[in-house]
Design a protein around this motif. Structure first.
Motif, PDB file in Angstrom:
ATOM      1  N   VAL A  70       0.774  -1.130   0.035  1.00 33.38           N
ATOM      2  CA  VAL A  70       0.149   0.038   0.103  1.00 33.38           C
ATOM      3  C   VAL A  70       1.000   1.163   0.072  1.00 33.38           C
ATOM      4  O   VAL A  70       1.887   1.207   0.545  1.00 33.38           O
ATOM      5  CB  VAL A  70      -0.915   0.080   1.138  1.00 33.38           C
ATOM      6  CG1 VAL A  70      -1.834   1.207   1.292  1.00 33.38           C
ATOM      7  CG2 VAL A  70      -1.629  -1.227   1.425  1.00 33.38           C
ATOM      8  N   CYS A  71       0.444   2.170  -0.777  1.00 36.99           N
ATOM      9  CA  CYS A  71       1.184   3.644  -0.637  1.00 36.99           C
ATOM     10  C   CYS A  71       0.064   4.671  -1.102  1.00 36.99           C
ATOM     11  O   CYS A  71      -1.191   4.161  -0.788  1.00 36.99           O
ATOM     12  CB  CYS A  71       2.171   3.832  -1.685  1.00 36.99           C
ATOM     13  SG  CYS A  71       1.794   3.586  -3.360  1.00 36.99           S
ATOM     14  N   ARG A  72       0.491   5.958  -1.224  1.00 37.50           N
ATOM     15  CA  ARG A  72      -0.718   6.960  -1.461  1.00 37.50           C
ATOM     16  C   ARG A  72      -1.538   6.471  -2.705  1.00 37.50           C
ATOM     17  O   ARG A  72      -2.723   6.642  -2.821  1.00 37.50           O
ATOM     18  CB  ARG A  72      -0.144   8.257  -1.719  1.00 37.50           C
ATOM     19  CG  ARG A  72      -1.186   9.242  -1.704  1.00 37.50           C
ATOM     20  CD  ARG A  72      -0.479  10.636  -1.794  1.00 37.50           C
ATOM     21  NE  ARG A  72       0.219  10.715  -3.214  1.00 37.50           N
ATOM     22  CZ  ARG A  72      -0.459  10.984  -4.023  1.00 37.50           C
ATOM     23  NH1 ARG A  72      -1.535  11.333  -4.505  1.00 37.50           N
ATOM     24  NH2 ARG A  72       0.675  11.229  -5.169  1.00 37.50           N
ATOM     25  N   ARG A  78       4.149  -0.331  -6.221  1.00 38.12           N
ATOM     26  CA  ARG A  78       4.707  -1.083  -7.439  1.00 38.12           C
ATOM     27  C   ARG A  78       6.164  -1.426  -7.235  1.00 38.12           C
ATOM     28  O   ARG A  78       6.733  -2.247  -7.552  1.00 38.12           O
ATOM     29  CB  ARG A  78       4.231  -0.567  -8.496  1.00 38.12           C
ATOM     30  CG  ARG A  78       2.828  -0.910  -8.903  1.00 38.12           C
ATOM     31  CD  ARG A  78       2.341  -0.258 -10.380  1.00 38.12           C
ATOM     32  NE  ARG A  78       2.290   1.178 -10.557  1.00 38.12           N
ATOM     33  CZ  ARG A  78       1.520   2.072 -10.276  1.00 38.12           C
ATOM     34  NH1 ARG A  78       0.211   1.477  -9.519  1.00 38.12           N
ATOM     35  NH2 ARG A  78       1.519   3.229 -10.495  1.00 38.12           N
ATOM     36  N   GLU A  79       6.945  -0.261  -6.582  1.00 33.84           N
ATOM     37  CA  GLU A  79       8.245  -0.245  -6.528  1.00 33.84           C
ATOM     38  C   GLU A  79       8.712  -1.350  -5.480  1.00 33.84           C
ATOM     39  O   GLU A  79       9.712  -2.008  -5.579  1.00 33.84           O
ATOM     40  CB  GLU A  79       8.945   1.259  -6.355  1.00 33.84           C
ATOM     41  CG  GLU A  79       8.697   2.059  -7.753  1.00 33.84           C
ATOM     42  CD  GLU A  79       9.456   3.557  -7.270  1.00 33.84           C
ATOM     43  OE1 GLU A  79      10.266   3.551  -6.063  1.00 33.84           O
ATOM     44  OE2 GLU A  79       8.514   4.349  -7.673  1.00 33.84           O
ATOM     45  N   VAL A  94      -0.552  -5.161  -5.278  1.00 33.89           N
ATOM     46  CA  VAL A  94      -0.630  -3.908  -4.810  1.00 33.89           C
ATOM     47  C   VAL A  94      -2.203  -3.610  -4.659  1.00 33.89           C
ATOM     48  O   VAL A  94      -3.000  -3.706  -5.296  1.00 33.89           O
ATOM     49  CB  VAL A  94       0.181  -3.061  -5.889  1.00 33.89           C
ATOM     50  CG1 VAL A  94      -0.031  -1.576  -5.855  1.00 33.89           C
ATOM     51  CG2 VAL A  94       1.765  -3.566  -5.997  1.00 33.89           C
ATOM     52  N   LEU A  95      -2.268  -2.589  -3.657  1.00 33.46           N
ATOM     53  CA  LEU A  95      -3.868  -2.160  -3.539  1.00 33.46           C
ATOM     54  C   LEU A  95      -3.909  -0.909  -4.548  1.00 33.46           C
ATOM     55  O   LEU A  95      -3.049   0.066  -4.808  1.00 33.46           O
ATOM     56  CB  LEU A  95      -3.877  -1.398  -2.258  1.00 33.46           C
ATOM     57  CG  LEU A  95      -5.271  -0.563  -1.924  1.00 33.46           C
ATOM     58  CD1 LEU A  95      -6.408  -1.641  -1.995  1.00 33.46           C
ATOM     59  CD2 LEU A  95      -5.289   0.088  -0.550  1.00 33.46           C
ATOM     60  N   GLU A  96      -4.888  -1.451  -5.483  1.00 30.91           N
ATOM     61  CA  GLU A  96      -5.142  -0.552  -6.552  1.00 30.91           C
ATOM     62  C   GLU A  96      -5.772   1.053  -6.330  1.00 30.91           C
ATOM     63  O   GLU A  96      -6.484   0.856  -5.448  1.00 30.91           O
ATOM     64  CB  GLU A  96      -6.361  -1.356  -7.409  1.00 30.91           C
ATOM     65  CG  GLU A  96      -6.419  -0.793  -8.933  1.00 30.91           C
ATOM     66  CD  GLU A  96      -7.507  -1.728  -9.543  1.00 30.91           C
ATOM     67  OE1 GLU A  96      -8.679  -1.182  -9.853  1.00 30.91           O
ATOM     68  OE2 GLU A  96      -7.216  -2.547  -9.925  1.00 30.91           O
ATOM     69  N   GLY A  97      -4.834   1.758  -6.654  1.00 30.98           N
ATOM     70  CA  GLY A  97      -5.250   3.264  -6.302  1.00 30.98           C
ATOM     71  C   GLY A  97      -4.808   3.640  -5.007  1.00 30.98           C
ATOM     72  O   GLY A  97      -5.073   4.757  -4.547  1.00 30.98           O
ATOM     73  N   MET A  99      -3.984   4.421  -1.002  1.00 33.13           N
ATOM     74  CA  MET A  99      -4.870   4.991   0.094  1.00 33.13           C
ATOM     75  C   MET A  99      -5.834   5.719  -0.482  1.00 33.13           C
ATOM     76  O   MET A  99      -6.965   6.064   0.099  1.00 33.13           O
ATOM     77  CB  MET A  99      -3.889   5.658   1.118  1.00 33.13           C
ATOM     78  CG  MET A  99      -3.368   4.805   2.261  1.00 33.13           C
ATOM     79  SD  MET A  99      -4.271   3.565   3.015  1.00 33.13           S
ATOM     80  CE  MET A  99      -5.170   4.749   4.066  1.00 33.13           C
ATOM     81  N   ASN A 100      -5.445   6.379  -1.485  1.00 39.33           N
ATOM     82  CA  ASN A 100      -6.639   7.517  -2.250  1.00 39.33           C
ATOM     83  C   ASN A 100      -7.728   6.929  -2.498  1.00 39.33           C
ATOM     84  O   ASN A 100      -8.857   7.070  -2.146  1.00 39.33           O
ATOM     85  CB  ASN A 100      -5.956   8.073  -3.376  1.00 39.33           C
ATOM     86  CG  ASN A 100      -4.952   9.173  -3.186  1.00 39.33           C
ATOM     87  OD1 ASN A 100      -4.519   9.603  -2.044  1.00 39.33           O
ATOM     88  ND2 ASN A 100      -4.104   9.573  -4.011  1.00 39.33           N
ATOM     89  N   ALA A 101      -7.640   5.517  -3.150  1.00 41.33           N
ATOM     90  CA  ALA A 101      -8.853   4.789  -3.576  1.00 41.33           C
ATOM     91  C   ALA A 101      -9.466   4.289  -2.202  1.00 41.33           C
ATOM     92  O   ALA A 101     -10.760   3.897  -2.276  1.00 41.33           O
ATOM     93  CB  ALA A 101      -8.401   3.713  -4.635  1.00 41.33           C
ATOM     94  N   TRP A 102      -8.584   3.748  -1.443  1.00 40.07           N
ATOM     95  CA  TRP A 102      -9.146   3.019  -0.042  1.00 40.07           C
ATOM     96  C   TRP A 102     -10.199   4.091   0.475  1.00 40.07           C
ATOM     97  O   TRP A 102     -11.407   3.605   0.808  1.00 40.07           O
ATOM     98  CB  TRP A 102      -8.041   2.727   0.687  1.00 40.07           C
ATOM     99  CG  TRP A 102      -8.542   2.047   2.166  1.00 40.07           C
ATOM    100  CD1 TRP A 102      -8.383   2.388   3.038  1.00 40.07           C
ATOM    101  CD2 TRP A 102      -8.958   0.523   2.115  1.00 40.07           C
ATOM    102  NE1 TRP A 102      -9.143   1.402   4.302  1.00 40.07           N
ATOM    103  CE2 TRP A 102      -9.025   0.354   3.632  1.00 40.07           C
ATOM    104  CE3 TRP A 102      -9.006  -0.571   1.220  1.00 40.07           C
ATOM    105  CZ2 TRP A 102      -9.445  -0.610   4.132  1.00 40.07           C
ATOM    106  CZ3 TRP A 102      -9.278  -1.659   1.847  1.00 40.07           C
ATOM    107  CH2 TRP A 102      -9.897  -2.001   3.352  1.00 40.07           C
ATOM    108  N   GLU A 103      -9.752   5.264   0.764  1.00 40.39           N
ATOM    109  CA  GLU A 103     -10.440   6.310   1.468  1.00 40.39           C
ATOM    110  C   GLU A 103     -11.511   6.559   0.553  1.00 40.39           C
ATOM    111  O   GLU A 103     -12.736   6.802   1.110  1.00 40.39           O
ATOM    112  CB  GLU A 103      -9.650   7.500   1.905  1.00 40.39           C
ATOM    113  CG  GLU A 103      -8.643   7.350   2.814  1.00 40.39           C
ATOM    114  CD  GLU A 103      -7.949   8.727   3.384  1.00 40.39           C
ATOM    115  OE1 GLU A 103      -8.533   9.260   4.324  1.00 40.39           O
ATOM    116  OE2 GLU A 103      -6.957   9.142   2.696  1.00 40.39           O
TER     117      GLU A 103
END
Length: 193
Positions: A70-72, A78-79, A94-97, A99-103
């Motif tokens: 997870v990242c922003r 991905r890195e 990888v969490l798609e999108g 934290m932006n998409a999660w929130e």
């Protein structure tokens, strides 16, 4: 020439459904400690990208095969996926999108003190430098070229999907937050197994 690997992703809705069923994967948040403290997914572990790269061999023995990074927005995750895959950990997602998409999906988050995200800080610093050098350039010939250099740097950042200014800003105390001790992270990963 090697074939480019396909990075597996997981949507926020799918991840949320897994957590609701009690089948949550191991979540590694690769953002800076400052970003993590501001907001993160409950149950996630903060292993900043630079720490993950430096200590990936030590982390491998403590990560199961079901890991979501997870990242922003997804770039740093991905890195991190690439670094861990090169070290031998399969089946990373990888969490798609990020934290932006999660929130945005309305999924649960744990909040801490509010701080500006890295992208906003880069816009502030770059914009301020361009504005100041542009105004000073009216009186002092040649100073406006600093703004041109900033513009060139931002163009390169967009084309290469990297950001030198963001890397530099991440080193500021405001963004570092508490220092991540890899032994503590490994102990937390071990105790959660």
């Amino acid at each position: 020439m090697s074939a480019q690997r396909t990075v597996q992703s997981l949507t926020p809705a799918s991840l949320h459904a897994l957590t609701e069923k009690g089948r949550a994967p191991r979540l590694l948040d690769v953002r800076t400690p400052g970003e993590f403290r501001t907001v993160h997914i409950p149950g996630s572990y903060n292993v900043p990208l630079h720490t993950l790269r430096e200590h990936r061999a030590e982390l491998l023995g403590h990560l199961d095969e079901d890991v979501v990074l997870v990242c922003r927005s997804g770039q740093r995750a991905r890195e991190a996926e690439q670094a861990l895959a090169q070290a031998g950990l399969p089946n990373l997602r990888v969490l798609e999108g990020g934290m932006n998409a999660w929130e945005a999906s309305g999924a649960p988050v744990q909040r801490g003190p509010e701080r500006w995200d890295m992208e906003r800080q880069v816009r502030l610093v770059a914009g301020s430098l361009v504005l100041v050098t542009g105004l000073v350039g009216l009186a002092v010939p040649g100073v406006h070229l600093v703004g041109t250099a900033i513009g060139a740097g931002l163009t390169y950042a967009a084309l290469s999907n990297s950001c030198a200014m963001g890397v530099l800003l991440a080193k500021l105390p405001y963004n570092r937050g508490p220092r991540i001790d890899i032994r503590t992270v490994i102990a937390e990963l071990r105790s959660a197994s």
